[in-house]
Write a protein that holds these residues in place. Structure first.
Motif, short mmCIF file in Angstrom:
data_model
loop_
_atom_site.label_atom_id
_atom_site.label_comp_id
_atom_site.label_asym_id
_atom_site.label_seq_id
_atom_site.Cartn_x
_atom_site.Cartn_y
_atom_site.Cartn_z
N ALA A 67 0.83 -1.21 0.00
CA ALA A 67 0.00 0.00 0.00
C ALA A 67 0.86 1.25 0.00
CB ALA A 67 -0.94 -0.01 1.21
N THR A 127 2.19 1.76 -3.48
CA THR A 127 1.10 2.24 -4.34
C THR A 127 0.82 3.72 -4.09
OG1 THR A 127 0.14 0.02 -4.27
CG2 THR A 127 -1.27 1.78 -5.07
N ARG A 177 -1.29 6.73 -6.48
CA ARG A 177 -2.57 6.03 -6.63
C ARG A 177 -3.15 5.86 -5.23
NH1 ARG A 177 -2.07 0.85 -9.86
NH2 ARG A 177 -4.33 1.10 -9.83
N LEU A 235 -6.23 6.16 -3.92
CA LEU A 235 -7.46 5.38 -3.70
C LEU A 235 -7.13 3.89 -3.63
CD1 LEU A 235 -10.53 5.57 -3.41
CD2 LEU A 235 -10.70 5.29 -5.88
N ALA A 236 -6.31 3.42 -4.55
CA ALA A 236 -5.93 2.01 -4.53
C ALA A 236 -5.09 1.70 -3.29
CB ALA A 236 -5.16 1.66 -5.79
N ALA A 269 -5.29 3.17 -0.33
CA ALA A 269 -6.18 3.12 0.83
C ALA A 269 -6.93 1.79 0.87
CB ALA A 269 -7.16 4.28 0.79
N ARG A 270 -7.35 1.30 -0.30
CA ARG A 270 -8.05 0.02 -0.37
C ARG A 270 -7.12 -1.13 0.04
NH1 ARG A 270 -9.73 0.07 -5.57
NH2 ARG A 270 -11.32 1.57 -5.02
N LEU A 271 -5.88 -1.11 -0.43
CA LEU A 271 -4.91 -2.14 -0.05
C LEU A 271 -4.61 -2.11 1.44
CD1 LEU A 271 -2.41 -1.99 -3.05
CD2 LEU A 271 -3.74 -3.97 -2.31
N ALA A 321 -6.65 -1.17 3.76
CA ALA A 321 -7.82 -1.72 4.44
C ALA A 321 -7.78 -3.24 4.42
CB ALA A 321 -9.10 -1.20 3.78
N TYR A 322 -7.48 -3.81 3.26
CA TYR A 322 -7.37 -5.27 3.18
C TYR A 322 -6.23 -5.80 4.03
CZ TYR A 322 -10.75 -5.64 -0.64
OH TYR A 322 -11.89 -5.63 -1.40
#
Length: 151
Positions: free
Chosen positions: A18, A21, A26, A28-29, A31-33, A35-36
């Motif tokens: 993350a 990234t 990037r 948004l990507a 933040a998503r990574l 979270a996962y």
């Protein structure tokens, strides 16, 4: 103890990916990574991992999962049969009520033939050749309508 270590390592690796990234703009990507990546760490901290480990090696737990699977299969089988048979119970009840109404309605709306009940139909006299050739009173109205419209 091993499961907690593996989950922590997965979380750290995910947070590292993350960060890379995010460095590439990037966000948004990233933040998503992130979270996962935090999910395994959260599972370790809540004790869910220990529960999963205890469940994985418990024959009683596997039997419980088997019973739940059987219940699910029965539920899905009954739904499939219900769909093939023409809908839900409510729809079948409504159809049965409609059929009962149709079965009762024709007899109820039939004209009464008096106290003697139903009698044999009265024979109509056959038309004679004279009335057929010269035109009968039955068709005079129809002939008048046709002449009125020019047919």
């Amino acid at each position: 103890m091993i499961a907690e270590t593996v989950c922590s390592a997965v979380s750290v690796a995910g947070l590292g990916i993350a960060a890379v990234t995010a460095y590439r703009k990037r966000f948004l990507a990233a933040a998503r990574l992130a979270a996962y990546a935090l999910v395994p760490l959260g599972l370790v901290m809540t004790g869910a991992v220990q529960w999963v480990v205890d469940t994985a090696f418990s024959p009683t737990a596997w039997a419980g999962f088997g019973v739940l699977g059987a219940a699910w299969l029965l539920f899905m089988a009954t739904r499939a049969v219900e769909r093939r048979s023409g809908g839900t119970r409510k729809e079948r009840r409504a159809a049965a009520r409609a059929e009962r109404r149709e079965a009762v309605a024709p007899d109820a709306s039939a004209p009464s033939l008096g106290p003697a009940g139903r009698t044999a139909p009265v024979a109509q006299p056959k038309p004679t050749p004279k009335t057929q050739a010269g035109g009968s009173d039955d068709f005079s109205d129809i002939e008048a309508i046709l002449k009125k419209h020019g047919i």
